[in-house]
Design a protein around this motif. Structure first.
Motif, mmCIF file in Angstrom:
data_model
loop_
_atom_site.group_PDB
_atom_site.id
_atom_site.type_symbol
_atom_site.label_atom_id
_atom_site.label_comp_id
_atom_site.label_asym_id
_atom_site.label_seq_id
_atom_site.Cartn_x
_atom_site.Cartn_y
_atom_site.Cartn_z
ATOM 1 N N PRO A 447 0.808 -1.227 0.000
ATOM 2 C CA PRO A 447 0.000 0.000 0.000
ATOM 3 C C PRO A 447 0.832 1.264 0.000
ATOM 4 N N ARG A 448 2.060 1.186 0.488
ATOM 5 C CA ARG A 448 2.917 2.378 0.548
ATOM 6 C C ARG A 448 3.400 2.813 -0.822
ATOM 7 N N THR A 449 3.224 1.968 -1.846
ATOM 8 C CA THR A 449 3.614 2.370 -3.196
ATOM 9 C C THR A 449 2.567 3.274 -3.840
ATOM 10 N N ASP A 450 1.490 3.540 -3.134
ATOM 11 C CA ASP A 450 0.446 4.457 -3.609
ATOM 12 C C ASP A 450 0.264 5.551 -2.548
ATOM 13 N N PRO A 451 1.319 6.372 -2.323
ATOM 14 C CA PRO A 451 1.321 7.267 -1.164
ATOM 15 C C PRO A 451 0.269 8.360 -1.220
ATOM 16 N N VAL A 452 -0.067 8.852 -2.394
ATOM 17 C CA VAL A 452 -1.048 9.941 -2.473
ATOM 18 C C VAL A 452 -2.424 9.455 -2.040
ATOM 19 N N LEU A 453 -2.830 8.320 -2.552
ATOM 20 C CA LEU A 453 -4.134 7.775 -2.175
ATOM 21 C C LEU A 453 -4.162 7.386 -0.705
ATOM 22 N N LEU A 454 -3.091 6.774 -0.217
ATOM 23 C CA LEU A 454 -3.042 6.355 1.178
ATOM 24 C C LEU A 454 -3.084 7.560 2.111
ATOM 25 N N ARG A 455 -2.339 8.604 1.762
ATOM 26 C CA ARG A 455 -2.345 9.822 2.600
ATOM 27 C C ARG A 455 -3.732 10.459 2.632
ATOM 28 N N ALA A 456 -4.427 10.471 1.495
ATOM 29 C CA ALA A 456 -5.763 11.062 1.451
ATOM 30 C C ALA A 456 -6.721 10.304 2.358
ATOM 31 N N TYR A 457 -6.678 8.977 2.317
ATOM 32 C CA TYR A 457 -7.588 8.188 3.152
ATOM 33 C C TYR A 457 -7.216 8.268 4.627
ATOM 34 N N GLU A 458 -5.922 8.290 4.918
ATOM 35 C CA GLU A 458 -5.537 8.404 6.326
ATOM 36 C C GLU A 458 -5.911 9.785 6.866
ATOM 37 N N THR A 459 -5.790 10.811 6.038
ATOM 38 C CA THR A 459 -6.199 12.150 6.446
ATOM 39 C C THR A 459 -7.695 12.194 6.698
ATOM 40 N N ASP A 460 -8.477 11.607 5.807
ATOM 41 C CA ASP A 460 -9.931 11.580 5.975
ATOM 42 C C ASP A 460 -10.308 10.876 7.271
ATOM 43 N N LYS A 461 -9.621 9.794 7.580
ATOM 44 C CA LYS A 461 -9.896 9.064 8.822
ATOM 45 C C LYS A 461 -9.519 9.888 10.044
ATOM 46 N N ALA A 462 -8.379 10.556 10.010
ATOM 47 C CA ALA A 462 -7.964 11.376 11.144
ATOM 48 C C ALA A 462 -8.923 12.539 11.376
ATOM 49 N N VAL A 463 -9.434 13.130 10.309
ATOM 50 C CA VAL A 463 -10.409 14.216 10.445
ATOM 51 C C VAL A 463 -11.672 13.696 11.113
ATOM 52 N N TYR A 464 -12.131 12.513 10.698
ATOM 53 C CA TYR A 464 -13.296 11.889 11.335
ATOM 54 C C TYR A 464 -13.031 11.667 12.827
ATOM 55 N N GLU A 465 -11.826 11.189 13.154
ATOM 56 C CA GLU A 465 -11.492 10.919 14.555
ATOM 57 C C GLU A 465 -11.491 12.194 15.383
ATOM 58 N N VAL A 466 -10.983 13.289 14.838
ATOM 59 C CA VAL A 466 -10.969 14.561 15.562
ATOM 60 C C VAL A 466 -12.392 14.984 15.909
ATOM 61 N N LEU A 467 -13.281 14.907 14.938
ATOM 62 C CA LEU A 467 -14.666 15.298 15.180
ATOM 63 C C LEU A 467 -15.322 14.386 16.215
ATOM 64 N N TYR A 468 -15.080 13.089 16.109
ATOM 65 C CA TYR A 468 -15.670 12.143 17.057
ATOM 66 C C TYR A 468 -15.170 12.397 18.481
#
Length: 493
Positions: A447-468
Protein backbone atom coordinates in the motif's frame (compact mmCIF):
# COMPACT_ATOMS: atom_id res chain seq x y z
CA UNK A 1 -35.28 -29.33 8.34
CA UNK A 2 -38.25 -27.72 6.64
CA UNK A 3 -39.34 -24.21 7.47
CA UNK A 4 -41.49 -23.92 10.59
CA UNK A 5 -44.29 -21.38 10.81
CA UNK A 6 -45.19 -20.12 14.29
CA UNK A 7 -48.44 -18.20 14.44
CA UNK A 8 -48.72 -15.34 16.91
CA UNK A 9 -51.33 -12.79 17.79
CA UNK A 10 -50.85 -9.10 17.10
CA UNK A 11 -49.62 -6.94 19.98
CA UNK A 12 -52.34 -5.25 22.02
CA UNK A 13 -53.55 -1.77 21.00
CA UNK A 14 -51.84 1.06 22.82
CA UNK A 15 -48.64 -0.90 23.44
CA UNK A 16 -46.30 1.84 22.25
CA UNK A 17 -48.19 4.57 24.11
CA UNK A 18 -47.75 2.63 27.36
CA UNK A 19 -44.02 2.20 26.73
CA UNK A 20 -43.35 5.75 25.48
CA UNK A 21 -42.40 7.45 28.78
CA UNK A 22 -40.19 4.52 29.79
CA UNK A 23 -38.35 4.39 26.49
CA UNK A 24 -37.71 8.14 26.50
CA UNK A 25 -35.68 7.68 29.68
CA UNK A 26 -34.09 4.30 28.97
CA UNK A 27 -33.17 4.43 25.28
CA UNK A 28 -30.78 7.45 25.39
CA UNK A 29 -28.79 5.74 28.17
CA UNK A 30 -27.90 2.75 26.00
CA UNK A 31 -24.42 2.66 24.51
CA UNK A 32 -25.80 1.78 21.09
CA UNK A 33 -28.20 4.75 20.96
CA UNK A 34 -26.91 7.04 18.20
CA UNK A 35 -28.80 10.24 18.99
CA UNK A 36 -27.11 11.23 22.24
CA UNK A 37 -27.28 14.89 23.17
CA UNK A 38 -30.74 15.43 21.67
CA UNK A 39 -34.03 14.73 23.44
CA UNK A 40 -36.39 12.03 22.21
CA UNK A 41 -39.68 13.72 21.34
CA UNK A 42 -41.71 10.68 20.36
CA UNK A 43 -41.81 7.25 18.77
CA UNK A 44 -43.40 5.54 15.80
CA UNK A 45 -43.94 1.80 15.74
CA UNK A 46 -42.39 0.37 12.58
CA UNK A 47 -43.09 -3.29 13.42
CA UNK A 48 -44.17 -5.31 16.43
CA UNK A 49 -44.32 -9.05 17.06
CA UNK A 50 -45.58 -10.76 20.18
CA UNK A 51 -43.28 -13.72 20.79
CA UNK A 52 -44.74 -14.75 24.14
CA UNK A 53 -48.11 -13.45 25.42
CA UNK A 54 -47.88 -11.20 28.49
CA UNK A 55 -50.54 -13.26 30.21
CA UNK A 56 -47.91 -15.92 30.77
CA UNK A 57 -45.29 -15.75 33.53
CA UNK A 58 -42.95 -14.25 30.94
CA UNK A 59 -44.13 -12.04 28.09
CA UNK A 60 -41.88 -11.14 25.18
CA UNK A 61 -42.18 -8.48 22.46
CA UNK A 62 -39.96 -7.81 19.46
CA UNK A 63 -40.24 -4.17 18.38
CA UNK A 64 -38.81 -1.98 15.65
CA UNK A 65 -39.28 1.57 16.94
CA UNK A 66 -38.38 4.84 15.27
CA UNK A 67 -37.19 7.50 17.75
CA UNK A 68 -37.97 11.10 16.79
CA UNK A 69 -35.44 13.80 17.72
CA UNK A 70 -34.71 17.40 16.72
CA UNK A 71 -32.25 17.60 13.84
CA UNK A 72 -28.75 18.73 14.76
CA UNK A 73 -29.10 21.89 12.68
CA UNK A 74 -32.87 22.21 12.64
CA UNK A 75 -34.11 25.76 12.75
CA UNK A 76 -36.84 26.23 15.28
CA UNK A 77 -36.16 22.79 16.75
CA UNK A 78 -38.20 20.93 14.11
CA UNK A 79 -38.32 17.15 14.53
CA UNK A 80 -37.14 14.80 11.81
CA UNK A 81 -37.75 11.09 11.15
CA UNK A 82 -35.25 9.47 13.48
CA UNK A 83 -33.33 6.23 13.63
CA UNK A 84 -35.11 2.89 13.83
CA UNK A 85 -34.04 0.63 16.71
CA UNK A 86 -34.53 -3.06 17.39
CA UNK A 87 -35.83 -3.83 20.89
CA UNK A 88 -36.49 -7.15 22.59
CA UNK A 89 -38.63 -6.41 25.65
CA UNK A 90 -39.52 -8.87 28.37
CA UNK A 91 -42.56 -8.53 30.63
CA UNK A 92 -42.79 -10.00 34.16
CA UNK A 93 -44.72 -9.34 37.32
CA UNK A 94 -41.43 -8.56 39.07
CA UNK A 95 -37.76 -9.04 38.25
CA UNK A 96 -35.58 -11.52 40.11
CA UNK A 97 -32.37 -9.96 41.49
CA UNK A 98 -30.26 -11.40 38.64
CA UNK A 99 -32.22 -9.29 36.15
CA UNK A 100 -32.04 -6.01 38.08
CA UNK A 101 -29.58 -4.42 35.58
CA UNK A 102 -32.09 -5.10 32.78
CA UNK A 103 -34.92 -3.01 34.23
CA UNK A 104 -36.60 -0.55 31.86
CA UNK A 105 -39.55 0.44 34.02
CA UNK A 106 -43.15 -0.08 35.11
CA UNK A 107 -45.89 1.13 32.74
CA UNK A 108 -48.55 3.13 34.54
CA UNK A 109 -51.19 2.76 31.84
CA UNK A 110 -52.17 0.66 28.85
CA UNK A 111 -52.02 -3.11 28.36
CA UNK A 112 -48.85 -3.54 30.45
CA UNK A 113 -49.94 -1.40 33.44
CA UNK A 114 -48.70 -2.87 36.70
CA UNK A 115 -46.14 -5.16 34.99
CA UNK A 116 -42.35 -4.86 34.81
CA UNK A 117 -40.68 -4.26 31.44
CA UNK A 118 -37.00 -5.11 30.95
CA UNK A 119 -34.26 -5.73 28.36
CA UNK A 120 -34.96 -9.37 27.52
CA UNK A 121 -31.48 -10.24 26.23
CA UNK A 122 -30.33 -10.45 29.88
CA UNK A 123 -32.80 -13.31 30.40
CA UNK A 124 -31.99 -16.91 29.52
CA UNK A 125 -35.37 -17.97 28.14
CA UNK A 126 -35.78 -15.17 25.54
CA UNK A 127 -32.22 -15.75 24.33
CA UNK A 128 -32.92 -19.49 24.05
CA UNK A 129 -36.09 -18.75 22.10
CA UNK A 130 -34.12 -16.82 19.48
CA UNK A 131 -31.72 -19.71 18.95
CA UNK A 132 -34.59 -22.23 18.81
CA UNK A 133 -36.28 -20.14 16.13
CA UNK A 134 -33.07 -19.95 14.08
CA UNK A 135 -32.58 -23.70 14.39
CA UNK A 136 -36.18 -24.33 13.23
CA UNK A 137 -36.08 -21.70 10.45
CA UNK A 138 -39.24 -20.26 11.98
CA UNK A 139 -41.54 -17.54 10.72
CA UNK A 140 -43.04 -15.50 13.54
CA UNK A 141 -45.29 -12.76 12.29
CA UNK A 142 -43.08 -10.60 10.08
CA UNK A 143 -39.86 -12.14 11.43
CA UNK A 144 -37.96 -14.68 9.33
CA UNK A 145 -35.36 -16.90 10.98
CA UNK A 146 -33.09 -18.41 8.32
CA UNK A 147 -29.95 -20.53 8.41
CA UNK A 148 -27.37 -22.25 6.27
CA UNK A 149 -28.74 -25.78 5.73
CA UNK A 150 -25.19 -27.10 5.70
CA UNK A 151 -24.54 -26.01 9.30
CA UNK A 152 -26.12 -27.55 12.37
CA UNK A 153 -27.20 -25.67 15.49
CA UNK A 154 -27.01 -27.94 18.50
CA UNK A 155 -29.38 -27.87 21.46
CA UNK A 156 -28.63 -27.21 25.11
CA UNK A 157 -26.33 -24.23 24.44
CA UNK A 158 -26.46 -21.89 27.43
CA UNK A 159 -26.75 -18.21 26.42
CA UNK A 160 -24.96 -15.28 27.99
CA UNK A 161 -25.18 -11.61 27.03
CA UNK A 162 -21.89 -9.90 26.28
CA UNK A 163 -21.80 -6.62 28.19
CA UNK A 164 -19.03 -4.80 26.29
CA UNK A 165 -21.11 -3.80 23.27
CA UNK A 166 -20.98 -0.47 21.51
CA UNK A 167 -23.25 -0.12 18.49
CA UNK A 168 -24.93 -3.54 18.76
CA UNK A 169 -25.64 -6.37 21.21
CA UNK A 170 -24.30 -9.93 21.19
CA UNK A 171 -25.31 -13.17 22.86
CA UNK A 172 -22.87 -16.10 23.12
CA UNK A 173 -24.31 -19.62 23.14
CA UNK A 174 -22.16 -22.13 24.97
CA UNK A 175 -18.91 -20.81 23.46
CA UNK A 176 -20.13 -22.31 20.16
CA UNK A 177 -22.03 -19.47 18.46
CA UNK A 178 -22.37 -15.74 18.82
CA UNK A 179 -25.55 -13.93 17.79
CA UNK A 180 -25.02 -10.29 16.88
CA UNK A 181 -28.27 -8.32 17.05
CA UNK A 182 -28.12 -5.05 15.16
CA UNK A 183 -29.62 -2.16 17.08
CA UNK A 184 -29.93 0.65 14.54
CA UNK A 185 -31.91 -0.83 11.67
CA UNK A 186 -32.28 0.26 8.03
CA UNK A 187 -34.01 -1.60 5.19
CA UNK A 188 -31.84 -3.22 2.58
CA UNK A 189 -28.88 -5.55 2.24
CA UNK A 190 -26.64 -5.18 5.27
CA UNK A 191 -22.92 -5.75 4.56
CA UNK A 192 -22.56 -7.45 7.95
CA UNK A 193 -24.44 -10.40 6.42
CA UNK A 194 -23.71 -9.84 2.72
CA UNK A 195 -19.91 -9.84 2.90
CA UNK A 196 -19.39 -12.81 5.27
CA UNK A 197 -21.79 -14.84 3.10
CA UNK A 198 -19.79 -13.92 0.00
CA UNK A 199 -16.52 -14.79 1.74
CA UNK A 200 -17.96 -18.12 2.91
CA UNK A 201 -18.82 -18.98 -0.70
CA UNK A 202 -15.19 -18.26 -1.59
CA UNK A 203 -13.98 -20.52 1.21
CA UNK A 204 -12.13 -17.68 2.96
CA UNK A 205 -11.14 -18.98 6.42
CA UNK A 206 -10.40 -15.53 7.88
CA UNK A 207 -14.03 -14.55 8.52
CA UNK A 208 -16.52 -16.61 10.57
CA UNK A 209 -19.16 -17.91 8.11
CA UNK A 210 -22.76 -16.99 8.92
CA UNK A 211 -24.65 -19.93 10.38
CA UNK A 212 -28.07 -18.27 10.56
CA UNK A 213 -29.65 -14.83 10.32
CA UNK A 214 -32.77 -12.95 11.33
CA UNK A 215 -34.76 -10.79 8.90
CA UNK A 216 -37.95 -8.74 9.19
CA UNK A 217 -40.61 -7.98 6.61
CA UNK A 218 -42.29 -4.98 8.28
CA UNK A 219 -45.11 -4.88 5.74
CA UNK A 220 -46.28 -8.28 7.00
CA UNK A 221 -46.47 -7.40 10.69
CA UNK A 222 -49.60 -5.27 10.61
CA UNK A 223 -48.07 -2.99 13.23
CA UNK A 224 -49.86 0.34 13.38
CA UNK A 225 -50.37 1.01 17.10
CA UNK A 226 -53.58 2.76 16.19
CA UNK A 227 -52.02 5.16 13.69
CA UNK A 228 -52.73 3.06 10.60
CA UNK A 229 -49.24 3.66 9.20
CA UNK A 230 -45.93 1.86 9.16
CA UNK A 231 -42.85 3.91 9.94
CA UNK A 232 -42.45 7.65 10.11
CA UNK A 233 -43.24 10.28 7.53
CA UNK A 234 -40.43 10.49 5.01
CA UNK A 235 -38.99 7.15 6.13
CA UNK A 236 -38.39 4.21 3.79
CA UNK A 237 -41.53 2.30 2.88
CA UNK A 238 -40.02 -0.93 4.23
CA UNK A 239 -40.46 -2.72 0.91
CA UNK A 240 -37.00 -4.18 1.52
CA UNK A 241 -36.41 -6.54 4.45
CA UNK A 242 -34.49 -5.49 7.51
CA UNK A 243 -31.42 -7.51 8.53
CA UNK A 244 -31.78 -7.81 12.31
CA UNK A 245 -29.09 -10.25 13.37
CA UNK A 246 -26.41 -12.74 12.32
CA UNK A 247 -25.36 -15.98 14.06
CA UNK A 248 -21.73 -17.00 13.50
CA UNK A 249 -19.26 -19.45 15.03
CA UNK A 250 -17.72 -18.16 18.25
CA UNK A 251 -13.92 -18.07 18.20
CA UNK A 252 -13.10 -19.60 21.57
CA UNK A 253 -10.36 -17.99 23.60
CA UNK A 254 -9.78 -15.32 20.97
CA UNK A 255 -8.11 -12.06 21.94
CA UNK A 256 -9.51 -8.77 20.72
CA UNK A 257 -6.80 -7.09 18.64
CA UNK A 258 -7.08 -3.81 20.53
CA UNK A 259 -6.81 -5.43 23.95
CA UNK A 260 -3.96 -7.64 22.77
CA UNK A 261 -2.04 -4.64 21.43
CA UNK A 262 -2.51 -2.72 24.68
CA UNK A 263 -1.40 -5.73 26.70
CA UNK A 264 1.78 -6.10 24.67
CA UNK A 265 2.46 -2.37 24.94
CA UNK A 266 2.06 -2.49 28.72
CA UNK A 267 4.57 -5.35 28.91
CA UNK A 268 6.99 -3.62 26.57
CA UNK A 269 6.68 -6.47 24.08
CA UNK A 270 7.10 -6.13 20.35
CA UNK A 271 3.98 -6.42 18.18
CA UNK A 272 5.71 -6.48 14.79
CA UNK A 273 5.10 -10.17 14.05
CA UNK A 274 1.40 -9.85 14.89
CA UNK A 275 1.07 -6.70 12.77
CA UNK A 276 2.68 -8.46 9.81
CA UNK A 277 0.34 -11.44 10.20
CA UNK A 278 -2.63 -9.09 10.43
CA UNK A 279 -1.52 -7.43 7.18
CA UNK A 280 -1.48 -10.82 5.47
CA UNK A 281 -4.96 -11.59 6.82
CA UNK A 282 -6.34 -8.27 5.57
CA UNK A 283 -4.93 -8.89 2.09
CA UNK A 284 -6.34 -12.41 2.08
CA UNK A 285 -9.83 -11.06 2.84
CA UNK A 286 -9.50 -8.31 0.24
CA UNK A 287 -8.40 -10.85 -2.39
CA UNK A 288 -11.39 -13.07 -1.64
CA UNK A 289 -13.80 -10.13 -1.77
CA UNK A 290 -12.43 -9.11 -5.17
CA UNK A 291 -13.11 -12.65 -6.44
CA UNK A 292 -16.59 -12.83 -4.91
CA UNK A 293 -18.02 -9.43 -5.85
CA UNK A 294 -17.62 -7.01 -8.78
CA UNK A 295 -14.79 -4.50 -8.92
CA UNK A 296 -14.95 -1.11 -10.63
CA UNK A 297 -12.49 1.42 -11.99
CA UNK A 298 -12.45 4.84 -10.36
CA UNK A 299 -12.00 7.35 -13.15
CA UNK A 300 -11.88 11.13 -13.14
CA UNK A 301 -15.58 11.70 -12.41
CA UNK A 302 -15.84 9.27 -9.49
CA UNK A 303 -12.57 10.45 -8.01
CA UNK A 304 -13.66 14.06 -8.23
CA UNK A 305 -16.83 13.16 -6.31
CA UNK A 306 -14.82 11.20 -3.73
CA UNK A 307 -12.33 14.05 -3.19
CA UNK A 308 -15.18 16.55 -2.87
CA UNK A 309 -16.68 14.45 -0.09
CA UNK A 310 -13.38 14.37 1.78
CA UNK A 311 -13.01 18.15 1.44
CA UNK A 312 -16.56 18.73 2.70
CA UNK A 313 -15.93 16.55 5.75
CA UNK A 314 -12.75 18.50 6.49
CA UNK A 315 -14.56 21.82 6.22
CA UNK A 316 -17.38 20.69 8.50
CA UNK A 317 -14.96 19.29 11.08
CA UNK A 318 -12.87 22.49 11.07
CA UNK A 319 -15.99 24.54 11.73
CA UNK A 320 -16.93 22.28 14.65
CA UNK A 321 -13.44 21.84 16.18
CA UNK A 322 -11.38 25.06 16.38
CA UNK A 323 -8.18 23.11 17.12
CA UNK A 324 -8.33 21.68 13.60
CA UNK A 325 -8.46 25.01 11.77
CA UNK A 326 -4.71 25.86 11.73
CA UNK A 327 -4.06 22.56 9.92
CA UNK A 328 -6.93 22.67 7.42
CA UNK A 329 -4.85 23.90 4.49
CA UNK A 330 -2.14 21.31 5.06
CA UNK A 331 -4.68 18.52 5.37
CA UNK A 332 -6.51 19.74 2.28
CA UNK A 333 -3.32 19.41 0.27
CA UNK A 334 -3.71 15.63 0.56
CA UNK A 335 -6.99 15.87 -1.31
CA UNK A 336 -5.63 18.35 -3.84
CA UNK A 337 -2.77 15.99 -4.66
CA UNK A 338 -5.22 13.15 -5.26
CA UNK A 339 -7.42 15.37 -7.44
CA UNK A 340 -4.37 16.37 -9.47
CA UNK A 341 -3.49 12.74 -10.19
CA UNK A 342 -7.07 12.06 -11.23
CA UNK A 343 -6.99 15.09 -13.56
CA UNK A 344 -3.87 13.64 -15.17
CA UNK A 345 -5.81 10.48 -15.97
CA UNK A 346 -4.68 8.13 -13.23
CA UNK A 347 -7.27 5.56 -12.17
CA UNK A 348 -7.66 3.14 -9.27
CA UNK A 349 -9.52 -0.12 -8.78
CA UNK A 350 -12.28 -0.18 -6.20
CA UNK A 351 -13.93 -3.20 -4.61
CA UNK A 352 -15.96 -4.14 -1.56
CA UNK A 353 -13.96 -3.68 1.64
CA UNK A 354 -14.50 -4.01 5.36
CA UNK A 355 -15.24 -0.30 5.69
CA UNK A 356 -14.41 0.23 9.37
CA UNK A 357 -11.27 -1.78 9.95
CA UNK A 358 -9.32 -1.31 13.17
CA UNK A 359 -7.73 -3.48 15.85
CA UNK A 360 -11.03 -3.88 17.67
CA UNK A 361 -12.51 -5.60 14.58
CA UNK A 362 -9.81 -8.28 14.60
CA UNK A 363 -9.65 -11.49 16.66
CA UNK A 364 -6.47 -13.45 17.39
CA UNK A 365 -7.35 -17.09 18.05
CA UNK A 366 -5.17 -19.10 20.43
CA UNK A 367 -2.61 -21.48 18.98
CA UNK A 368 -3.04 -25.20 19.37
CA UNK A 369 -6.76 -25.47 18.61
CA UNK A 370 -8.18 -28.35 16.59
CA UNK A 371 -7.13 -28.12 12.96
CA UNK A 372 -10.72 -28.28 11.65
CA UNK A 373 -12.00 -25.43 13.83
CA UNK A 374 -12.53 -21.98 12.43
CA UNK A 375 -9.66 -19.65 13.34
CA UNK A 376 -7.47 -22.45 14.73
CA UNK A 377 -3.70 -22.38 14.73
CA UNK A 378 -3.29 -18.97 16.33
CA UNK A 379 -4.40 -16.89 13.36
CA UNK A 380 -6.14 -13.57 12.86
CA UNK A 381 -9.73 -13.21 11.69
CA UNK A 382 -11.82 -10.15 10.81
CA UNK A 383 -15.32 -9.49 12.14
CA UNK A 384 -18.05 -6.83 12.04
CA UNK A 385 -18.44 -5.93 8.37
CA UNK A 386 -21.23 -3.46 9.04
CA UNK A 387 -19.05 -0.46 8.13
CA UNK A 388 -19.30 2.88 9.89
CA UNK A 389 -22.90 2.79 11.21
CA UNK A 390 -23.30 6.57 10.96
CA UNK A 391 -22.88 6.48 7.18
CA UNK A 392 -25.84 5.68 4.88
CA UNK A 393 -26.21 2.02 3.94
CA UNK A 394 -25.80 2.73 0.22
CA UNK A 395 -22.47 4.46 0.91
CA UNK A 396 -21.28 1.58 3.09
CA UNK A 397 -21.94 -0.85 0.22
CA UNK A 398 -20.05 1.15 -2.40
CA UNK A 399 -16.78 -0.26 -3.78
CA UNK A 400 -13.73 1.49 -2.33
CA UNK A 401 -9.96 1.29 -2.86
CA UNK A 402 -8.48 -1.27 -0.47
CA UNK A 403 -6.31 1.43 1.07
CA UNK A 404 -9.38 2.68 2.92
CA UNK A 405 -9.14 -0.39 5.17
CA UNK A 406 -5.36 -0.10 5.32
CA UNK A 407 -5.60 3.52 6.44
CA UNK A 408 -8.05 2.55 9.18
CA UNK A 409 -5.66 -0.05 10.54
CA UNK A 410 -2.68 2.31 10.38
CA UNK A 411 -4.65 4.82 12.43
CA UNK A 412 -5.54 2.08 14.92
CA UNK A 413 -1.87 1.26 15.56
CA UNK A 414 -1.32 4.96 16.19
CA UNK A 415 -4.22 5.04 18.67
CA UNK A 416 -2.86 2.07 20.59
CA UNK A 417 0.64 3.53 20.80
CA UNK A 418 -0.57 6.94 22.00
CA UNK A 419 -2.90 5.46 24.60
CA UNK A 420 0.11 3.93 26.37
CA UNK A 421 1.65 5.70 29.37
CA UNK A 422 3.97 7.13 28.24
CA UNK A 423 2.99 7.18 24.54
CA UNK A 424 5.16 5.05 22.28
CA UNK A 425 4.96 6.50 18.75
CA UNK A 426 7.94 4.42 17.58
CA UNK A 427 5.91 1.28 18.38
CA UNK A 428 3.26 2.50 15.94
CA UNK A 429 5.84 3.23 13.25
CA UNK A 430 7.19 -0.32 13.44
CA UNK A 431 3.71 -1.87 13.44
CA UNK A 432 2.52 0.25 10.53
CA UNK A 433 5.53 -0.79 8.46
CA UNK A 434 5.13 -4.47 9.37
CA UNK A 435 1.42 -4.41 8.56
CA UNK A 436 2.04 -2.97 5.09
CA UNK A 437 4.85 -5.47 4.47
CA UNK A 438 2.59 -8.36 5.48
CA UNK A 439 -0.15 -7.03 3.23
CA UNK A 440 2.29 -6.91 0.30
CA UNK A 441 3.39 -10.52 0.92
CA UNK A 442 -0.15 -11.75 0.19
CA UNK A 443 -1.55 -9.11 -2.16
CA UNK A 444 1.58 -8.65 -4.24
CA UNK A 445 1.39 -4.87 -3.85
CA UNK A 446 2.52 -2.71 -0.95
CA UNK A 447 0.00 0.00 0.00
CA UNK A 448 2.92 2.38 0.55
CA UNK A 449 3.61 2.37 -3.20
CA UNK A 450 0.45 4.46 -3.61
CA UNK A 451 1.32 7.27 -1.16
CA UNK A 452 -1.05 9.94 -2.47
CA UNK A 453 -4.13 7.77 -2.18
CA UNK A 454 -3.04 6.35 1.18
CA UNK A 455 -2.34 9.82 2.60
CA UNK A 456 -5.76 11.06 1.45
CA UNK A 457 -7.59 8.19 3.15
CA UNK A 458 -5.54 8.40 6.33
CA UNK A 459 -6.20 12.15 6.45
CA UNK A 460 -9.93 11.58 5.97
CA UNK A 461 -9.90 9.06 8.82
CA UNK A 462 -7.96 11.38 11.14
CA UNK A 463 -10.41 14.22 10.45
CA UNK A 464 -13.30 11.89 11.34
CA UNK A 465 -11.49 10.92 14.55
CA UNK A 466 -10.97 14.56 15.56
CA UNK A 467 -14.67 15.30 15.18
CA UNK A 468 -15.67 12.14 17.06
CA UNK A 469 -13.31 12.70 19.98
CA UNK A 470 -14.25 16.38 20.29
CA UNK A 471 -17.91 15.40 20.61
CA UNK A 472 -17.66 12.24 22.68
CA UNK A 473 -14.23 11.91 24.36
CA UNK A 474 -12.47 15.28 24.57
CA UNK A 475 -9.72 13.76 26.71
CA UNK A 476 -8.71 11.64 23.67
CA UNK A 477 -8.54 14.55 21.24
CA UNK A 478 -4.76 14.77 21.42
CA UNK A 479 -4.46 11.30 19.81
CA UNK A 480 -5.88 12.18 16.37
CA UNK A 481 -4.46 15.72 16.64
CA UNK A 482 -0.95 14.22 16.70
CA UNK A 483 -1.76 12.55 13.39
CA UNK A 484 -3.26 15.75 12.06
CA UNK A 485 -0.03 17.63 12.69
CA UNK A 486 1.99 14.89 10.97
CA UNK A 487 -0.34 14.59 7.97
CA UNK A 488 -0.68 18.36 7.50
CA UNK A 489 3.10 18.76 7.40
CA UNK A 490 3.82 15.78 5.15
CA UNK A 491 4.11 16.07 1.41
CA UNK A 492 2.32 13.87 -1.11
CA UNK A 493 5.06 11.26 -0.76
Amino acid sequence: MSETVIRTVAPPPGLLASLDPLLREWLPRQRWFAGKGRPVTGFTLVAATELLPPSARLGLYHLLVRAHQPALSARGGADRPGDCYQLLLGVREALPPRLAPALIGHPSQGPLAGRTVYEALYDTRPAELLLEALRARARIGGLRFERDPGQEIGSGLVPRLMTVEQSNSSVVYGDTFILKLLRRIVPGTNPDLELPLALAREGCPRVPPPTAWLLADPDETGATDGTGAHGAAGAPTASEPYVLGVLQPFVRGAADGWELALRELAKGEDFVAEARALGRTTAEVHTALARALPTVTLGRSRLRHMVAGMAERLEAAAQAVPALRPYADGLGSAYTALADLAAEGQTWTAQRVHGDLHLGQCLRSPAGGPSHAFGSGGQWSLIDFEGEPARPLAERRMPQPVVRDVAGMLRSFDYAARSADPPQPDWAVRCRAAYCSGYAETAGRDPRTDPVLLRAYETDKAVYEVLYEARHRPEWLQVPMAAVRRLAASGPG
